[in-house]
Design an enzyme around this catalytic site. Structure first.
Site, mmCIF file in Angstrom:
data_model
loop_
_atom_site.group_PDB
_atom_site.id
_atom_site.type_symbol
_atom_site.label_atom_id
_atom_site.label_comp_id
_atom_site.label_asym_id
_atom_site.label_seq_id
_atom_site.Cartn_x
_atom_site.Cartn_y
_atom_site.Cartn_z
ATOM 1 N N GLY A 1 4.156 41.611 67.212
ATOM 2 C CA GLY A 1 3.152 41.295 68.231
ATOM 3 C C GLY A 1 2.395 40.018 67.908
ATOM 4 O O GLY A 1 2.118 39.202 68.797
ATOM 5 N N GLY B 1 10.703 42.546 66.311
ATOM 6 C CA GLY B 1 11.407 43.636 65.623
ATOM 7 C C GLY B 1 12.894 43.706 65.927
ATOM 8 O O GLY B 1 13.721 43.747 65.017
ATOM 9 N N LYS C 1 12.490 42.397 79.527
ATOM 10 C CA LYS C 1 11.783 42.019 80.749
ATOM 11 C C LYS C 1 11.036 40.698 80.636
ATOM 12 O O LYS C 1 10.568 40.334 79.560
ATOM 13 C CB LYS C 1 10.751 43.094 81.071
ATOM 14 C CG LYS C 1 11.381 44.396 81.483
ATOM 15 C CD LYS C 1 10.299 45.375 81.815
ATOM 16 C CE LYS C 1 10.883 46.662 82.369
ATOM 17 N NZ LYS C 1 9.851 47.645 82.626
ATOM 18 N N ARG D 1 7.942 45.028 53.786
ATOM 19 C CA ARG D 1 6.523 44.696 53.990
ATOM 20 C C ARG D 1 5.750 44.674 52.664
ATOM 21 O O ARG D 1 4.794 43.919 52.532
ATOM 22 C CB ARG D 1 5.877 45.690 54.951
ATOM 23 C CG ARG D 1 6.360 45.446 56.358
ATOM 24 C CD ARG D 1 5.499 46.123 57.379
ATOM 25 N NE ARG D 1 5.755 45.557 58.682
ATOM 26 C CZ ARG D 1 5.824 46.245 59.813
ATOM 27 N NH1 ARG D 1 5.621 47.537 59.806
ATOM 28 N NH2 ARG D 1 6.070 45.634 60.952
HETATM 29 P P1 AMP Z 1 12.042 43.188 74.191
HETATM 30 O O1 AMP Z 1 11.245 44.257 73.496
HETATM 31 O O2 AMP Z 1 11.472 42.750 75.487
HETATM 32 O O3 AMP Z 1 12.395 42.046 73.269
HETATM 33 O O4 AMP Z 1 13.397 43.873 74.637
HETATM 34 C C1 AMP Z 1 14.339 44.363 73.720
HETATM 35 C C2 AMP Z 1 15.259 45.265 74.458
HETATM 36 O O5 AMP Z 1 15.880 44.570 75.500
HETATM 37 C C3 AMP Z 1 16.355 45.848 73.605
HETATM 38 O O6 AMP Z 1 16.140 47.214 73.434
HETATM 39 C C4 AMP Z 1 17.615 45.592 74.447
HETATM 40 O O7 AMP Z 1 18.459 46.714 74.541
HETATM 41 C C5 AMP Z 1 17.053 45.280 75.811
HETATM 42 N N1 AMP Z 1 17.971 44.479 76.630
HETATM 43 C C6 AMP Z 1 18.560 43.306 76.307
HETATM 44 N N2 AMP Z 1 19.413 42.919 77.275
HETATM 45 C C7 AMP Z 1 19.369 43.853 78.241
HETATM 46 C C8 AMP Z 1 20.036 44.019 79.482
HETATM 47 N N3 AMP Z 1 20.931 43.134 79.912
HETATM 48 N N4 AMP Z 1 19.737 45.117 80.220
HETATM 49 C C9 AMP Z 1 18.854 46.009 79.782
HETATM 50 N N5 AMP Z 1 18.190 45.916 78.604
HETATM 51 C C10 AMP Z 1 18.442 44.847 77.841
#
Ligand code: AMP
Length: 401
Positions: A375, A352, A199, A37
């Protein structure tokens, strides 16, 4: 109307207040563990100093919640910045007040000082105009080079703009916005977007906005299971957002309507529990047993996704393809990092986890652009205007009348 950048502004002898993002990771002893950064704003800092500006730099660090917390002092950052610039960087124990004003007024052209953590004062996160007015006292020109903070309406990013006559954005901001524009607003086609992560709920707006722009959309990660279940697949104990099944169906329908090609995993690495040493196996996406959960994309999917991207001329990627933090379930994400790195397309990566995965794979240098804003990058993907950018645009518009 676009914003004004520092390379079109007279800087010689001017007192510049430069907002950057020095929110660096620290170890328990207070040592900086990654100075990316700091490095990323060096071009702006050097440019200002070479042009003979008097530079006061401001940043936040961590979440001190409006109170002084010595563990979150920017003093180590001032030392590191001095080493990188090979120049003395004065450090001030506060970010405003008579003593700060006195010290800054004694600085000469080409000299630089770093203010203490802006978030030691509650006014920063409250976008308090009185706090912003006090910050503004040391400057004739305001420069925002903190892309990663520009989605927050905080005093040093938004309110301050009212109290300084001239405002501009820095060179990192220029690079971020230019690359985003090249990838999202004026992309070379085919344009492919890859969305993963845990999610759908956090990325619904992103998906909706992306559907207005892309030719092909790849969905992986945990969120893929809600899409699979929406098509009546049995997904066992995989991560599913039951309340979003209908939205997932709508997104599938919308992509068909718009003739956007949508790709979901065709096979998965599944596990008998959410653990790095769980028992695991590869199955077709249609054959996830009841007690098992999908943790990563399988080898057939990784091959399919690489074929989808083979003719891409623009690729944007946000969100891991699996639980990449666990070695056994990191192959899908690593394969995606390699695909982007090997692609001749213009490739942009943000977020990240996604950046961490690209770094882990040692592929950063082969990606066209890695965004510094988690973000802020996501909000641009959602089609939102960032408060910090909006304030600069309005200022530029006001100046041109
Ligand atoms: P996000 O912050 O929404 O980009 O989510 C990132 C997180 O999604 C990471 O910590 C991953 O471990 C999790 N992730 C990715 N694939 C899966 C999965 N199949 N089941 C549960 N968590 C997941």
């Amino acid at each position: 109307m676009s914003i004004k950048y520092i390379d079109t502004v007279e800087l010689k002898g001017k007192r510049v207040f430069l907002r950057v993002d020095f929110n660096v990771p620290l170890d328990p002893e207070g040592n900086i563990t990654d100075d990316t950064r700091i490095e990323s704003v060096l071009p702006t800092i050097k440019y200002c100093l070479d042009q003979g500006a008097v530079l006061t730099i401001a940043s936040h660090l961590g979440r001190p919640k409006g109170k002084v917390d010595k563990k979150l002092s920017l003093a180590p950052v001032a030392r590191r910045l001095g080493e990188l610039l090979e120049k003395e960087v004065g450090f001030l124990n506060d970010c405003l007040g008579p003593e700060v004003e006195r010290t800054v007024s004694g600085l000469k052209p080409g000299e630089v000082a770093l203010l203490e953590n802006l978030r030691f004062h509650p006014g920063e996160e409250k976008n308090d105009p009185d706090f912003a007015r006090s910050l503004a006292k040391v400057a004739e020109l305001y420069v925002n080079d903190a892309f990663a903070v520009s989605h927050r309406a905080h005093a040093s990013v938004a309110a301050i703009i009212r109290f300084i006559d001239e405002c501009a954005a820095g060179l990192l901001m220029k690079e971020e916005l230019d690359c985003f524009d090249q990838a999202m607003e004026n992309p070379q086609r085919p344009m492919v977007t890859v969305i993963g992560g845990a999610k759908i709920s956090g990325k619904l707006e992103t998906l909706k906005n992306i559907l207005k722009k892309v030719d092909k959309l790849i969905i992986g990660g945990g969120m893929a299971f809600t899409f699979l279940k929406a098509q009546d697949y049995q997904v066992g104990k995989s991560l599913v957002e039951e309340d979003l099944l209908k939205r997932a169906s709508e997104i599938i329908g919308l992509s068909r309507e718009k003739q956007i090609r949508l790709y979901l995993p065709v096979d998965c690495v599944i596990a008998d529990r959410f653990s790095p040493d769980a028992e695991s196996k590869v199955v077709p996406a249609q054959e996830i047993p009841e007690e098992w959960m999908g943790m990563d994309t399988g080898p057939a999917t990784n091959l399919l996704f690489s074929e989808v991207m083979a003719d891409a001329r623009t690729i944007i990627w946000n969100g891991p393809m699996g639980v990449f933090e666990m070695e056994a379930f990191s192959k899908g994400t690593r394969s995606m990092a390699s695909c982007l790195a090997d692609s001749p397309a213009f490739t942009v990566v943000g977020g990240g986890d996604t950046i961490a995965a690209v770094r882990q794979e040692g592929k950063s240098a082969q990606i066209s652009y890695i965004s510094t804003g988690g973000g802020a990058f996501l909000e641009l993907l959602e089609g939102k205007e960032l408060p910090g950018i909006k304030a600069l645009k309005e200022k530029t518009k006001g100046e041109s009348f």
